[in-house]
Scaffold this motif. Sequence first.
Motif, PDB file in Angstrom:
ATOM      1  N   ASN A  32      13.457  10.375  -2.848  1.00 12.10           N
ATOM      2  CA  ASN A  32      12.539   9.454  -3.466  1.00 12.10           C
ATOM      3  C   ASN A  32      13.254   7.608  -3.098  1.00 12.10           C
ATOM      4  O   ASN A  32      12.642   7.516  -3.736  1.00 12.10           O
ATOM      5  N   HIS A  33      13.164   8.225  -1.710  1.00 12.09           N
ATOM      6  CA  HIS A  33      13.717   6.346  -1.317  1.00 12.09           C
ATOM      7  C   HIS A  33      12.377   5.357  -1.087  1.00 12.09           C
ATOM      8  O   HIS A  33      12.945   4.035  -1.547  1.00 12.09           O
ATOM      9  N   ILE A  34      11.664   5.726  -0.374  1.00 16.86           N
ATOM     10  CA  ILE A  34      10.042   5.713  -0.283  1.00 16.86           C
ATOM     11  C   ILE A  34       8.998   5.750  -1.332  1.00 16.86           C
ATOM     12  O   ILE A  34       8.559   6.819  -1.415  1.00 16.86           O
ATOM     13  N   THR A  35       8.704   4.306  -2.150  1.00 22.44           N
ATOM     14  CA  THR A  35       7.419   4.911  -3.195  1.00 22.44           C
ATOM     15  C   THR A  35       6.476   4.674  -2.533  1.00 22.44           C
ATOM     16  O   THR A  35       5.976   3.287  -2.305  1.00 22.44           O
ATOM     17  N   VAL A  36       5.047   4.973  -1.948  1.00 18.06           N
ATOM     18  CA  VAL A  36       3.346   4.234  -1.985  1.00 18.06           C
ATOM     19  C   VAL A  36       2.679   4.178  -2.934  1.00 18.06           C
ATOM     20  O   VAL A  36       2.831   4.605  -3.001  1.00 18.06           O
ATOM     21  N   ARG A  37       3.032   3.256  -2.971  1.00 19.17           N
ATOM     22  CA  ARG A  37       1.666   2.172  -4.235  1.00 19.17           C
ATOM     23  C   ARG A  37       0.339   1.795  -3.353  1.00 19.17           C
ATOM     24  O   ARG A  37       0.413   1.377  -2.474  1.00 19.17           O
ATOM     25  N   GLN A  38      -0.658   2.305  -4.027  1.00 22.04           N
ATOM     26  CA  GLN A  38      -1.983   2.233  -3.086  1.00 22.04           C
ATOM     27  C   GLN A  38      -2.535   0.930  -4.028  1.00 22.04           C
ATOM     28  O   GLN A  38      -2.914   0.599  -5.275  1.00 22.04           O
ATOM     29  N   LEU A  39      -3.682   0.436  -3.275  1.00 20.32           N
ATOM     30  CA  LEU A  39      -4.455  -1.026  -3.349  1.00 20.32           C
ATOM     31  C   LEU A  39      -5.171  -0.307  -4.508  1.00 20.32           C
ATOM     32  O   LEU A  39      -5.817   0.829  -3.849  1.00 20.32           O
ATOM     33  N   PRO A  40      -5.801  -0.765  -5.618  1.00 21.13           N
ATOM     34  CA  PRO A  40      -6.788  -0.972  -6.493  1.00 21.13           C
ATOM     35  C   PRO A  40      -8.545  -0.929  -5.706  1.00 21.13           C
ATOM     36  O   PRO A  40      -8.234  -1.429  -4.289  1.00 21.13           O
ATOM     37  N   VAL A  41      -9.750  -0.035  -5.148  1.00 16.37           N
ATOM     38  CA  VAL A  41     -10.617  -0.377  -4.820  1.00 16.37           C
ATOM     39  C   VAL A  41     -11.849  -0.600  -5.177  1.00 16.37           C
ATOM     40  O   VAL A  41     -12.149  -0.025  -6.470  1.00 16.37           O
ATOM     41  N   ALA A  42     -12.171  -2.560  -5.441  1.00 20.82           N
ATOM     42  CA  ALA A  42     -13.073  -2.842  -6.014  1.00 20.82           C
ATOM     43  C   ALA A  42     -14.498  -2.162  -5.481  1.00 20.82           C
ATOM     44  O   ALA A  42     -14.888  -1.627  -4.405  1.00 20.82           O
ATOM     45  N   ASP A  43     -15.783  -1.690  -6.629  1.00 14.16           N
ATOM     46  CA  ASP A  43     -16.613  -1.625  -6.302  1.00 14.16           C
ATOM     47  C   ASP A  43     -17.547  -2.926  -7.867  1.00 14.16           C
ATOM     48  O   ASP A  43     -16.788  -2.443  -9.059  1.00 14.16           O
ATOM     49  N   PHE A  44     -18.651  -2.046  -7.718  1.00 16.41           N
ATOM     50  CA  PHE A  44     -19.980  -2.472  -8.901  1.00 16.41           C
ATOM     51  C   PHE A  44     -21.090  -2.466  -9.012  1.00 16.41           C
ATOM     52  O   PHE A  44     -21.631  -1.577  -7.513  1.00 16.41           O
TER      53      PHE A  44
END
Length: 112
Positions: free
Chosen positions: A7-19
């Motif tokens: 658990n040394h590296i945490t990958v976080r995902q960006l939001p994806v905009a749509d409308f």
Amino acid sequence: GSITKANHITVRQLPVADFSSNTTTGAAPLTILFSDESTSGSEALTGWQWDFGDGTTSGLQNPSKVYAAPGIYTVSLTASSSVGGDTETKSAYLTVRPAVNFTASPVNGFGS
């Protein structure tokens, strides 16, 4: 040798905009209801910034907008979270036509 760190590296995902919107064409004045369809990624969405293409903006998640002037409008939405943001731009997304009004005189009579 080697070292293993769990658990040394945490990958976080960006939001994806749509409308989307309730319509993309009509006569002025045209009321458009915009719907945020963004996905949040690894963190909850915390902000929305709309650019309606006519010099006006909104920070609401699902705004409505009245387009008073005829034209073709590009619309952008930036969806944000604590991780970052993403922008969706839809070029020439809306077409607002001029309102057509006419009068006639006389409105009744005899034909020849």
